[in-house]
Design an enzyme around this catalytic site. Structure first.
Site, mmCIF file in Angstrom:
data_model
loop_
_atom_site.group_PDB
_atom_site.id
_atom_site.type_symbol
_atom_site.label_atom_id
_atom_site.label_comp_id
_atom_site.label_asym_id
_atom_site.label_seq_id
_atom_site.Cartn_x
_atom_site.Cartn_y
_atom_site.Cartn_z
ATOM 1 N N ASP A 208 79.724 59.659 -27.450
ATOM 2 C CA ASP A 208 79.556 59.043 -28.672
ATOM 3 C C ASP A 208 78.247 59.420 -29.268
ATOM 4 O OD1 ASP A 208 82.320 58.303 -28.713
ATOM 5 O OD2 ASP A 208 81.560 56.524 -28.047
ATOM 6 N N ARG A 335 98.831 66.104 -42.861
ATOM 7 C CA ARG A 335 99.117 66.044 -41.308
ATOM 8 C C ARG A 335 98.019 65.376 -40.590
ATOM 9 N NH1 ARG A 335 103.683 69.798 -40.515
ATOM 10 N NH2 ARG A 335 104.254 69.728 -42.733
ATOM 11 N N HIS A 341 91.563 62.585 -26.052
ATOM 12 C CA HIS A 341 90.854 63.029 -24.827
ATOM 13 C C HIS A 341 90.474 64.482 -24.712
ATOM 14 C CE1 HIS A 341 92.029 58.968 -23.895
ATOM 15 N NE2 HIS A 341 90.930 59.011 -22.968
ATOM 16 N N ARG A 344 86.884 64.774 -24.587
ATOM 17 C CA ARG A 344 86.129 64.635 -23.271
ATOM 18 C C ARG A 344 85.848 65.861 -22.448
ATOM 19 N NH1 ARG A 344 84.373 59.836 -22.643
ATOM 20 N NH2 ARG A 344 85.186 57.891 -23.612
ATOM 21 N N ARG A 516 66.419 95.333 -41.218
ATOM 22 C CA ARG A 516 65.345 95.152 -41.118
ATOM 23 C C ARG A 516 64.278 95.579 -41.879
ATOM 24 N NH1 ARG A 516 65.043 93.101 -35.482
ATOM 25 N NH2 ARG A 516 66.965 93.455 -34.299
ATOM 26 N N ASN A 576 64.644 83.595 -30.868
ATOM 27 C CA ASN A 576 63.663 82.297 -31.010
ATOM 28 C C ASN A 576 62.206 82.995 -30.999
ATOM 29 O OD1 ASN A 576 63.724 79.545 -31.753
ATOM 30 N ND2 ASN A 576 63.448 78.972 -29.581
ATOM 31 N N GLN A 618 69.493 90.232 -24.755
ATOM 32 C CA GLN A 618 68.303 90.701 -25.703
ATOM 33 C C GLN A 618 67.244 89.529 -25.767
ATOM 34 O OE1 GLN A 618 70.491 91.106 -29.171
ATOM 35 N NE2 GLN A 618 71.063 93.110 -28.715
#
Ligand code: ADP
Length: 809
Positions: A208, A335, A341, A344, A516, A576, A618
């Site tokens: 949670d 609907r 579950h 989980r 690029r 990154n 990469q």
């Protein structure tokens, strides 16, 4: 070689509701414990296992020894190599070859190899339970006795706030329990003396994300993955039939899952406990909003309801009732899907492997440093950093939220949630609605251009959608530039429509098209296009090219007034590699793509024979993806451009692999993963390393390679990337609006340049900071197209620690 006895005997247990990542906790605690010279145990079935203990007379057998002689630096590793119980724990209560069985044994000694391969397993392999007996003093007395009997007085508890409360009660009562046991003659005076202090540390395992004082709980990101996968699937069927779906997700006191899922999936309406609708008739408000969406041609409707949702008078809002309202008032074929579950289950996502590993290691450190005077700690996360917080303070703040909700003090409940929660809720409101009248008056409105630059990455489209939706809300015009600067020169420019971006949240790649090409291809012509289209601001979503473009445009302001508008770079790249920021959009998605591939490869690698797989990733000259991927995949070796590859280290790698395979159980196949970033070395290529391992492995192990290439760029963006995209995109808009006020309009002949208005949005720890382009330059390693410092670099050592490389080589 005999050791001098363990520094500490520690046990780890999982308690309360299960969550993904609990196995990674157990693995990390066991391995960090052994590295630190401790003896390691697990307690099955949570506190109930502690209360029940082991049948009388059971003796743990000696640790398995390597099948050929291997010398290691830390003898504790051989003393704790494995007890054969790992597989048994995985399979339940079957018999061991030696005839031993787990029946009647709840406190089990485990070693290094017993927890091998646990990181990728969902749920908790050591079992969890809710123990009524442990709530009683009698039960806790039995638990204390069972621990002392095995000589254990250090405990890591992974569970929710109930389990952590239990941990604190246990610790505060411990001296009394020990005195009672001594008085009853159950333990000797020496035992009482030796075990006078219980060391205890809590880790939050909860889907949670309901614990205060930590950014993320273990298991929450994976649950969010499961929810978003389900909603993505529902989306297509909803659209096909023009249906409405009411999706109910877990969260009795905490709407985090529902909120993040609503933001990440682009839902239409959200009902969570912390923020009930303000209107007296929320039904009218909901129907009004959905009706407006349908009016412009939207074919699907998703309403997300948290389990504990209620109206402002605390009357529970049930999914079936929402369905009734939608059917009766709007005539929608509706609907209900209760995810239950499913949330989980499944394999832990990347974050639920990395964070538990970092936290498990820190838990062992905290145990070793614990004294009777120090408080019990909870290990939490703050940004990328693990942190210790007093356990009871965290539990008390968490319980204060529930109390505030009970008292209808929703403002206070929200204030006790972390700022990101509040921002996400605002982001949901800002991107989900379609208001009839825009918020801003015409003179304040802008023409905001959006462009994708560089290679595609997950979250680019989600960020674009958020900007577009926000622009509609405020009255700005959102302008699409297709195919980067080349597209701009070609006039591939159009105004976005509200509905056109509706399903962009779950779309991978770049819907706008990206390449690029930099603006210096023809800066004058680009400036003319800025003028022609009357841009008031430009938001570039992309990687290092976007950053370079930003610096070129900023520099170009000297000559071209058209560039003297707010210019923003929102980092989005799987590598990154944008300086300063810790997370770019797409890096979480690609980590997960890498993991999925590694899990499959590992399975194949051990199916036939002992095999080492060299997996190439990469990332350019930036080792982020390789390092964090290696940590999450449990790789044995990682090669990064930052470290490079040297002949000496290759020799050590071979030595490590040979010794490690010699330590395995004879006849059992093991697959091992080596991750190599594509640019780690020009000479020691993936192919060369693979061949070398094959040659050196001889009869011990074989080797193969796999290059993941562009698979890491594609796929459906992860919920974390989508939610981050929305949050950052809206911050970009706030920045653009602020600087638009400060700067004269593009038509003004006297436009001045404000250097701070060309900037990059960066994530630094738990905060978001703007860094002007001129300052970013100082942090950039332009030649290698990345930042000068990578926060992840130190994790290479953690990767090695988790496979005992320093002990074995
Ligand atoms: P969660 O840890 O997921 O919040 P629970 O609230 O059911 O789940 O707590 C798990 C277990 O922790 C309980 O079954 C009980 O054994 C133990 N526990 C919870 N609260 C206490 C308490 N106040 N004192 C002792 N044990 C507790």
């Amino acid at each position: 070689m005999a050791s001098t006895g363990p520094r500490m005997k520690l046990a780890v247990l999982t308690s309360g509701g299960d969550s993904a990542g609990m196995n990674a906790v157990v693995r990390a605690v066991v391995r960090a414990g052994i590295n630190q010279g401790c003896e390691t145990w697990v307690v099955r079935e949570g506190y109930e296992g502690l209360v029940r203990g082991n049948i009388e007379g059971f003796q743990t057998g000696p640790s398995r020894q390597p099948h050929t002689e291997v010398k290691v630096k830390n003898p504790n590793l051989l003393d704790n190599l494995g007890f054969g119980d790992g597989e048994l724990l995985k399979d339940g209560t079957g018999d061991l070859p030696s005839g031993r069985t787990l029946k009647g044994r709840y406190i089990v000694r485990v070693g290094w190899d017993d927890v091998r391969g646990w990181m990728g397993e969902g749920g908790t392999l050591i079992g969890t339970a809710r123990s009524k007996t442990f709530r009683t003093e009698e039960g806790r007395l039995a638990a204390a006795f069972n621990m002392v009997k095995e000589g254990i007085d250090a405990l890591v508890v992974c569970g929710g706030d109930g389990s952590l409360t239990g941990a604190d009660v246990f610790r505060s009562e411990w001296p009394k329990l020990i005195a009672t046991l001594k008085d009853q003659g159950k333990i000797s005076a020496e035992q009482a003396e030796e075990h006078g202090h219980l060391r205890i540390v809590g880790l939050v395992g909860s889907i949670d994300n309901d614990m205060s004082l930590t950014d993320l709980t273990i298991g929450a990101p994976t649950a969010l993955h499961r929810i978003c996968e389900s909603i993505d699937n529902i989306n297509s069927t909803a659209s096909s039939h023009s249906r409405a779906f009411v999706v109910e997700v877990m969260g009795r006191h905490c709407g985090w899952l529902a909120l993040m899922a609503a933001v990440s999936s682009g839902a239409d309406y959200l009902l969570i406990p912390e923020s009930p609708p303000e209107e007296d008739s929320w039904e009218d408000a909901m129907c009004g909003k959905i009706h407006r969406h349908r009016d412009v041609g939207k074919r699907k409707t998703i309403v997300l309801v948290a389990e504990g949702a209620c109206d402002k008078n605390l009357k529970p809002i049930r999914s079936d009732y929402v369905k009734e309202v939608l059917e009766q008032r709007l005539g929608l074929d509706t609907r209900v899907t209760t995810l239950g579950h499913v949330q989980r289950g499944g394999k832990p996502c990347a974050l639920d492997r990395i964070l538990p590993t970092l936290q498990g290691v820190e838990a062992v450190n905290a145990l070793l440093e614990s004294t009777p005077e120090t408080p019990s700690y909870m290990i939490g996360m703050c940004g990328n950093k693990v942190k210790r917080v007093p356990l009871m303070e965290a539990v008390a703040t968490t319980q204060a939220v529930a109390q505030a909700l009970k008292e209808k003090d929703f403002k206070r409940a929200m204030s006790l949630r972390d700022p990101e929660f509040v921002e996400c809720l605002e982001a949901f409101f800002a991107t989900s609605g379609l208001d009839r009248t825009p918020y801003l008056s015409p003179p304040q409105r802008m023409r905001v251009a959006i462009m994708h630059t560089g290679a595609p990455s997950g979250g680019m489209n989600a960020a674009t959608r958020a900007i577009v939706r926000y622009c509609f809300r405020m009255g700005h015009t959102a302008i699409a530039i297709q195919n980067g600067f080349l597209g701009l020169l070609d006039d591939s420019v159009y105004d976005f429509a509200w509905l056109s971006v509706d399903n962009w949240m779950a779309k991978g790649g770049s819907e706008l098209g990206t390449n690029r090409t930099l603006p210096d291809i023809d800066l004058g012509a680009i400036a003319a296009k800025f003028q022609q289209h009357s841009f008031d601001a430009l938001i570039m979503i992309g990687g290092f090219e976007a950053f370079t473009s930003l610096t070129i445009l900023e520099e170009g302001r000297k000559h071209y007034p058209a560039f003297r508008i707010p210019l923003v770079h929102l980092p989005a790249t799987i590598s990154n590699n944008v300086p300063v920021t810790q997370h770019s959009l797409g890096c979480d998605t690609s980590l997960n793509a890498l993991l999925e591939a590694c899990d499959a490869i590992k399975q194949s690698a051990q199916a036939s024979r002992n095999r080492v797989f060299v997996v190439e990733t990469q990332g350019g000259k930036c080792g982020y993806l390789a390092t964090m991927g290696a940590l999450a995949a449990g790789a044995v070796i990682v090669y990064t451009p930052e470290r490079g590859i040297k002949l000496d280290s290759l020799r050590d790698d071979v030595k490590y692999l040979k010794r490690r395979y010699a330590m395995d159980v004879k006849g059992r196949n093991e697959g091992r993963i080596v991750i190599r970033n594509e640019m780690s070395s020009h000479v020691y290529t993936t192919e060369m390393i693979t061949k070398m391992f094959k040659e050196e492995g001889g009869t011990q192990f074989d080797s193969r390679s796999a290059s993941l290439g562009h698979t890491l760029q594609g796929g459906i963006p992860s919920p974390i990337d989508r939610a981050r995209a929305v949050r950052l995109a809206l911050k970009c808009m706030a920045f653009v609006e602020e600087h638009h006020q400060l700067q004269p309009t593009s038509q003004s002949p006297v436009k001045q340049s404000v250097p701070e208005s060309a900037a990059v949005i960066t994530v630094q720890g738990s905060t978001v900071k703007w860094v002007p382009a001129y300052e970013m330059i100082h942090h950039a390693d332009v030649k290698n197209r990345k930042g000068k410092h990578g926060w992840w670099e130190e994790n290479v050592e953690l990767v090695e620690m988790m496979v005992a490389r320093p002990q074995i080589v």
